[in-house]
Design an enzyme around this catalytic site. Structure first.
Site, PDB file in Angstrom:
ATOM      1  N   GLU A   1       0.826  -1.206   0.000  1.00 56.25           N
ATOM      2  CA  GLU A   1       0.000   0.000   0.000  1.00 56.25           C
ATOM      3  C   GLU A   1       0.864   1.262   0.000  1.00 56.25           C
ATOM      4  OE1 GLU A   1      -2.328  -3.037   2.579  1.00 56.25           O
ATOM      5  OE2 GLU A   1      -0.262  -2.667   1.917  1.00 56.25           O
TER       6      GLU A   1
ATOM      7  N   GLU B   1      13.493 -31.256  -2.416  1.00 61.19           N
ATOM      8  CA  GLU B   1      14.100 -31.858  -3.590  1.00 61.19           C
ATOM      9  C   GLU B   1      14.805 -33.168  -3.242  1.00 61.19           C
ATOM     10  OE1 GLU B   1      16.219 -29.639  -6.492  1.00 61.19           O
ATOM     11  OE2 GLU B   1      15.364 -27.719  -5.894  1.00 61.19           O
TER      12      GLU B   1
END
Length: 386
Positions: A56, A296
């Site tokens: 913002e 992984e």
């Protein structure tokens, strides 16, 4: 009701937020677009890094005085607290924003309540515009906020018959260069990349992001239970990214080899003594600020995560190759019968070069409880400090 201009602005805000995946933890990714009183875009921004200005604030700075009387379209409910930056509700009100449209409510106890505060200040507030799309883009942070552990994506590469290596254990390269490049995108979007000792010994992986400009390097984590797979000269110790080596807490620290890794953690073993306790590992990573993990590791570690109910998303790269023998992608996962199989919902299938990338999520997600007090504070940064 949201206008067409607000819907278009929200789509842009979601796109903006995605630019910072992997760079903002422990904060969320957030995008914001400012519309003037005529519905014209006058400012855009996104949260770029933890500790920096929120979306913002970036958007309001871009809009300058043109924000007064306008609308702020933001992917997450504006925050209502002062942390390393001030509350966004205050910045929006001070800028003269008359209307705020946000997609997803903030679930954190410290930051929630921004919508109610804005309404009390006389600002028109609407929630829920493109909520599903915005939630998907911020799923790792939202999931971690709810579960108390990082969101885990298990990535693997295999042949069409499910082999991750040949019978002689050779595995480079099953998938195409295009798929391997796509894996670097997954790494760049993650806070940590985790492998086990088997993968470390067999492949000497690097685990850092390559080929993506501006990527924030993830924490490289090697689960080296018996402290024997990470040795001096390993590629994960090259300084391209931070490296953490996790070993069992019952090891004789005097026998541990000094590897040169930045951190060593000593954590409890799993029940039965094989491997590290996965909930303890994830709780410790969460306490360190990790909100998304790319797993992984090989079949053993993938099986341990699956058995612990700690796989939130599966990304499989399937190559048009047949081997007929060799290790499978998933090892022992505590599944003894077809009735206990982990059922998945496929959310995406994409061609990546000659390969097929399949993304799936558990049909009925199950998040295990995590220890109430993470063990990270008691974990020495080096075995020699213990």
């Amino acid at each position: 009701m949201a206008t067409a201009a607000e819907a278009a602005a929200m789509r842009q805000a979601i796109t903006l937020a995605a630019r910072a995946l992997g760079a903002t933890s422990p904060n969320p990714v957030v995008g914001c677009v400012i519309l003037d009183t005529a519905g014209t875009v006058v400012g855009e921004g996104y949260h770029q890094r933890a500790g920096g200005p929120h979306a913002e604030v970036h958007a309001l700075r871009a809009a300058a005085g043109r924000a007064r009387g306008g609308t702020a379209v933001v992917t997450l409910e504006p925050c209502n607290h002062t942390g390393r930056t001030g509350p966004c509700v205050e910045a929006l009100f001070d800028a003269g924003i008359a209307r705020v449209v946000y997609a997803v409510s903030d679930p954190t106890p410290t930051a929630t309540g921004g919508a109610d505060t804005l309404r009390a200040l006389g600002v028109d507030v609407e929630q829920g515009l493109l909520e599903d799309e915005a939630r998907a883009g911020n799923i790792a942070w939202l999931s971690a906020a709810k579960s108390g552990r990082p969101y885990v994506t298990w990535k693997y590469a295999a042949t069409l018959d499910g082999r991750i290596a040949a019978a002689d254990r050779s595995s480079r390269w099953i998938t195409s260069p295009e798929s391997r490049a796509d894996v670097h995108r997954l790494r760049a979007e993650s806070d940590a990349v985790v492998v086990g000792s088997g993968t470390q010994r067999a492949d000497d992986p690097h685990l850092a992001v390559r080929g993506i400009e501006g990527a924030v390097q993830p924490l490289r984590v090697v689960v080296d239970t018996e402290a024997g797979s990470v040795t001096p000269g390993a590629r994960v110790l090259d300084g391209a990214a931070e490296t953490l080596v996790v070993v069992a807490e019952d090891l004789d620290v005097d026998l541990l080899v000094e590897t040169g890794a930045g951190e060593h953690w000593m954590l409890p073993r799993a029940k039965g003594g094989r491997g590290i306790d996965i909930p303890s590992l994830l709780a410790a990573l969460h306490a360190r600020g990790v909100r998304s993990v790319l797993l992984e590791g090989g079949p053993t570690l993938a099986g341990a995560f699956t058995a612990a109910g700690a796989v939130d998303r599966v990304v499989g790269y399937l190559a048009p190759v047949l081997l007929g023998a060799g290790p499978a992608a998933l090892g022992e996962a505590g599944i003894g019968t077809i009735a206990d199989a982990l059922r998945l919902d496929i959310t995406e299938t994409v061609r990546i070069g000659p390969d097929l990338r399949i993304t799936a999520v558990p049909a009925v997600p199950a998040v295990p409880a995590v220890p109430a007090v993470p063990s990270v504070p008691a974990v020495p940064s080096s075995p020699k400090e213990r």
